[in-house]
Design an enzyme around this catalytic site. Structure first.
Site, PDB file in Angstrom:
ATOM      1  N   HIS A  39      -1.709  -0.657   2.941  1.00 10.02           N
ATOM      2  CA  HIS A  39      -2.967  -0.793   2.196  1.00 10.02           C
ATOM      3  C   HIS A  39      -2.985  -2.105   1.411  1.00 10.02           C
ATOM      4  O   HIS A  39      -3.960  -2.873   1.466  1.00 10.02           O
ATOM      5  CB  HIS A  39      -3.121   0.406   1.253  1.00 10.02           C
ATOM      6  CG  HIS A  39      -4.299   0.325   0.336  1.00 10.02           C
ATOM      7  ND1 HIS A  39      -5.506   0.940   0.596  1.00 10.02           N
ATOM      8  CD2 HIS A  39      -4.465  -0.309  -0.864  1.00 10.02           C
ATOM      9  CE1 HIS A  39      -6.355   0.697  -0.386  1.00 10.02           C
ATOM     10  NE2 HIS A  39      -5.742  -0.061  -1.288  1.00 10.02           N
ATOM     11  N   GLU A  40      -1.903  -2.376   0.693  1.00 10.84           N
ATOM     12  CA  GLU A  40      -1.836  -3.606  -0.102  1.00 10.84           C
ATOM     13  C   GLU A  40      -1.704  -4.837   0.785  1.00 10.84           C
ATOM     14  O   GLU A  40      -2.232  -5.910   0.468  1.00 10.84           O
ATOM     15  CB  GLU A  40      -0.679  -3.527  -1.094  1.00 10.84           C
ATOM     16  CG  GLU A  40      -0.771  -2.378  -2.093  1.00 10.84           C
ATOM     17  CD  GLU A  40      -2.056  -2.395  -2.897  1.00 10.84           C
ATOM     18  OE1 GLU A  40      -2.603  -3.487  -3.134  1.00 10.84           O
ATOM     19  OE2 GLU A  40      -2.527  -1.310  -3.284  1.00 10.84           O
TER      20      GLU A  40
END
Length: 942
Positions: free
Chosen positions: A164-165
């Site tokens: 996600h990051e």
């Protein structure tokens, strides 16, 4: 004159020419992240030196990225994975025979592990400062996130969170949830949860017990205290940018699953594009075909690195050109500050000078005391040579000899190169420097040196500075202060809190007040410099009223400096200084104040200034950024001013903004930015940024800066509510009593192709990025931040607003979308909030005809606009806003499934109670269906 090989420069110059054609991201060839044959090489994870030693951290980092590699590989349809990773272990940790760093450092890391500051808790986040599809600064994890397995219940598996990051960092996509707008009304007049995809299901929960839906809905929005919990078992496979913690989520939202109605940053910044659309448009996926077969790639390999002793060598030009423009004097003054204040204790420092040949003036000496610092100052050059030739490579070679004295290698060392001469043979040492393992920071004094010496910095990951030939510029001092250890330990770094330079007439004064805030005060140094003759009369008054005079300062007549180091911790508050020019002619007087953190318990405010890219071609603008933080906490409402100095001409002063418009992507994230296009000439430009704030106006941001992983409060599992532990919010920050000030050099950038003399306007208004649309009865109310005549400065002339019921039409064929009459709208000055109201049904007969058959059916209107200046230059089309229209008057929004609101933890409720509850609810629904008067307020599951 020394003899040189004539063939080497030809090859080297070809290399330089090639490098000039590459993007800035590719110029740093000595280290850095690369994608090769579907695998990422050189991912750098750095642990902050303030993190306590715990080898479990290293183990968990490895496990996280290994899990992330496989998850990423599948999420990108077998296109990319992590091949090898470097983990930078702090020098403060025990040496376990780790490999030595080369050009890697904490401040170059893609991922940092550091204690979270103030009230952010343990949210992983990515610092994003650029627009859609552009890379961010870094990913941040806390040690607690990496060590506490219980947090996985709220955030999800660490590997999934990492992906996600990573999508934030590498591909410039944004979150698909919105904590500020968790609900919205869709085109079918239903209250929906902000999410992607809309296939993700769950239930509404009211904190005050079982309650009818009316108690949760007020004026078409949800009452505070109502929330939404997702089912732990889902069929939806997206999206990773919404909730990767759900087991079913294995991909990004694509064209078919994207929820373009959700009021989230992804839709706003990327004009309703899906995350997968943005990712597939990136160079990574454009150049990576899917890997054949069905197997997974090999797990990543990990290298553990650790910095050794810090080794620095000053490499100083003493050729005849250094006599021009007081260059040597300004160097002496700035280098004295660096040696006496900036360079950290226990560092090994050497000094080399060069003209046509190099000479070692001081072998490596370790700094333990002020006496060691004074000894090094005594080795600084005091005169220039008669040699007109400048052989930069000879100086660099001697610099390598000095730093290799420590352990026979240059790995991890730093060279600070200061030169004023153009050297056509600099290409001779480019490859040697790139492969040396040393980082070279360069300072080019005057225009002749600036264009080529910066290549050494680019190739080794160093900073580059251009120092104009003006004594009224304090650029060299600010450049030396900017060169920190790069360890990430802000408690040991010297911070510049004041930098003032003015030309003062005889018997006139330079007087001002500066602030020593409560977070700094240790090792505080006041430095006064002058241009000619003896020192000015100095009067310095501390907050308690104590006065320091010229006699209290240490005077160096040769370097024309006067310095005062405050013992212990300098008093916090306002200090007042007065410099009286006692010389018979005007001269430039300068005041520089530097200090260190006063306590490990309070992070000092920091300022990092930088530009988007270090070179551009006219008329492409440069974006200036200033990252203003207290620890890792964004500071809001500060006054941030950039000063840009060209090779020729007057400095340009520009206020940077954090309003989420123009060059600024995210409002209130602590990153202030602005377009710069006031190009006087082709050549180099120097950047300095000043930050000041009053405690009455500046605040610390409450939300996590940038885009971060969602902490899920709980789930619905087998019809039971399972709540996670409350999220750790940390502690509230201490409010600064006096405000603060900081100064930082932003390095330099170059601009090519600037026309000579007057030229036609080539700068359009900037793109509008914060357009919002809201339905008010039958009208649409638009609001946005006004752009300027030239990007985000001045006042534009007119707006072109268009609308359509087709997203494709408004996005890909804007010129043929329906034109909205905005002739009565008078644009305001850049930065002002604009509003405009229109009725979609009254815009054209075409739209009326389009709506005739389904006038009572809900529909979506897409709106975008662009600005035009007086030269008829148009901005890019804005972000696309949408609004749901129609439906009969007085209809209220509904929630899209059966009427039920749950409360509390139901895990202790037996099967009989659940069945009874279902029967009661079914009975209520049956009765309500008999009462049409209540049908409009029907509440449903999502």
């Amino acid at each position: 004159m020394t003899h040189r090989d004539s063939t080497g420069p030809v090859i080297g110059l070809k290399l330089v020419t090639l490098l000039f054609t590459l993007s800035p991201e590719l110029l740093f060839l000595g280290a850095g992240l690369k994608l090769k044959e579907n695998g990422y090489d050189g991912l750098l994870v750095a642990i902050n030196p303030r993190v306590p030693e715990d080898l479990k951290l290293i183990t968990n980092i490895k496990e996280m990225i290994t899990e992330a590699s496989f998850y990423l590989f599948n999420a990108t349809k077998r296109r990319v994975f992590f091949r090898n990773v470097q983990i930078l272990v702090p020098a403060t940790w025990t040496d376990h025979n780790y490999s030595r760093v080369r050009q890697e450092s904490y401040d170059k890391a893609n991922v940092i592990v550091a204690e979270q500051s103030e009230e952010h808790g343990d949210d992983p986040y990515t610092l994003q400062h650029r627009g859609c599809g552009q890379e961010g600064r870094y990913i941040h994890f806390t040690p607690s996130f990496l060590l506490n397995d219980e947090l996985a219940a709220g955030y999800g598996a660490r590997g999934r969170v990492f992906v996600h990051e990573w999508a934030h960092l590498r591909w410039g996509v944004f979150d698909e949830y919105n904590n500020d707008k968790p609900f919205y009304v869709n085109g079918r007049n239903e209250i929906q949860v902000t999410r992607c995809s809309s296939d993700i299901t769950g239930v509404f929960v009211c904190e005050k017990g079982l309650c009818p839906h009316e108690d949760c809905i007020i004026s078409k929005i949800f009452r505070e205290g109502c929330t939404f919990l997702y089912n732990s078992t889902q069929n939806a496979t997206g999206s990773i940018m919404f909730m990767p913690s759900l087991p079913s989520v294995v991909e990004f939202c694509n064209e078919s699953t994207h929820n373009q109605e959700a009021p989230n940053l992804q839709n706003q910044v990327c004009s309703l594009r899906s995350t997968w659309d943005v990712i597939t448009a990136s160079s990574d996926l454009n150049h990576s075909l899917p890997v054949h077969g069905v197997g997974l790639p090999a797990p990543p390999t990990f290298s553990l690195l650790q910095a050794g002793d810090r080794v620095v060598c000053l490499v100083i030009d003493v050729s005849r050109k250094m006599a021009e423009g007081d260059r040597l004097l300004r160097l002496q003054q700035a280098a004295e500050l660096y040696l006496m204040q900036v360079v950290e204790a226990h560092t090994f420092v050497g000094i080399v000078t060069f003209d046509s040949k190099g000479e070692i003036r001081a072998s490596l000496q370790q700094i333990y005391s002020d006496d060691d610092r004074k000894l090094l100052v005594s080795y600084l050059p005091t005169a220039v040579s008669t040699d007109a030739e400048t052989n930069i490579c000879a100086g660099v070679k001697k610099g390598f000899e000095v730093v290799e004295e420590r352990n026979g290698r240059a790995d991890g060392s730093v060279l600070i190169l200061v030169t004023s001469g153009a050297d056509e043979h600099i290409a001779n040492c480019l490859l040697t420097s790139m492969n040396s393992g040393s980082t070279i920071h360069s300072m080019a004094l005057g225009s002749s040196a600036a264009r080529k010496v910066g290549e050494l910095s680019r190739l080794t990951g160093g900073l580059k500075f251009f120092i104009p030939d003006k004594f009224t510029s304090n650029g060299m001092t600010e450049a030396f202060v900017r060169i920190s250890s790069g360890t990430g330990d802000i408690f040991q770094q010297s911070l510049q809190v004041e930098s003032v330079c003015e030309t003062v007439q005889p018997q006139h004064q330079l007087a001002d007040t500066m602030t020593v805030d409560s977070a700094v005060g240790n090792d505080t140094l006041f430095l006064v410099t002058w241009q000619t003759g003896g020192p000015p009369e100095i009067a310095l008054l501390d907050p308690s009223g104590r006065k320091y005079n010229t006699g209290d300062f240490i005077i160096n007549l040769a370097f024309r400096t006067a310095s005062l180091k405050i013992p212990g911790t300098a008093k916090h508050g306002h200090w007042t200084y007065t410099l009286n020019n006692t010389h018979h002619s005007p001269q430039a007087l300068k005041v520089t104040v530097a200090s260190r953190a006063s306590s490990l318990a309070m992070s000092p405010a920091t300022l990092e200034a930088f530009v988007e890219r270090d070179s551009t071609y006219f008329p492409q603008p440069v974006i200036i950024y200033a990252n203003v933080r207290k620890g890792l906490h964004p500071i809001l409402n500060a006054t941030v001013v950039a000063t840009v100095e060209p090779e020729a001409g007057d400095p340009v002063v520009l206020q940077l903004l954090d309003g989420g418009a123009g060059a600024d992507v995210i409002r209130n994230d602590g990153i202030y930015s602005r377009y710069f296009s006031s190009f006087a000439v082709s050549g180099s430009y120097s950047l300095t940024v000043h930050v000041r704030h009053s405690p009455s106006t500046s605040t610390l941001a409450l939300p996590v800066p940038g885009n971060h992983a969602m902490y899920v409060p709980g789930y619905i599992t087998n019809d039971n509510i399972q709540m996670n532990a409350p999220k750790n919010l940390g502690h509230r920050p201490v409010k600064e009593r006096w405000g603060f000030s900081r100064v930082s050099s932003g390095g330099s950038f170059s601009v090519l192709g600037v026309p000579d003399g007057p030229h036609p306007d080539m700068f359009p208004p900037c793109k509008i990025t914060d357009l919002e649309a809201m339905k008010v009865e039958d009208d649409v109310v638009l609001s946005w931040t006004a752009p300027g005549e030239d990007f985000d400065q001045g006042q534009t002339t007119s707006y072109e607003i268009r609308m359509s019921r087709s997203l494709w039409n408004i996005r890909d064929d804007f010129d043929n979308a329906i034109l909205v009459n905005s002739s009565e709208l008078v644009p305001q000055h850049a930065g002002t909030r604009e509003t405009f109201t229109f009725s979609p049904k009254l815009v054209t007969h075409e739209l009326d005809h389009e709506l005739a058959e389904d006038a009572q059916e809900p529909y979506i209107v897409y709106v975008a606009l662009r600005a035009m200046d007086r030269s008829s230059l148009r901005s890019a089309v804005s972000n696309i806003a949408l609004v749901s229209m129609s439906l009969p008057p007085n209809s209220s929004p509904v929630v899209s499934r059966d009427d039920l609101i749950l409360k509390g933890v139901l895990t202790t409720v037996g099967l009989i109670a659940i069945l009874c509850l279902i029967m009661v609810v079914a009975h209520c629904i049956f009765n309500r269906k008999k009462r049409p008067s209540r049908k409009e307020n029907e509440t449903k599951f999502l």
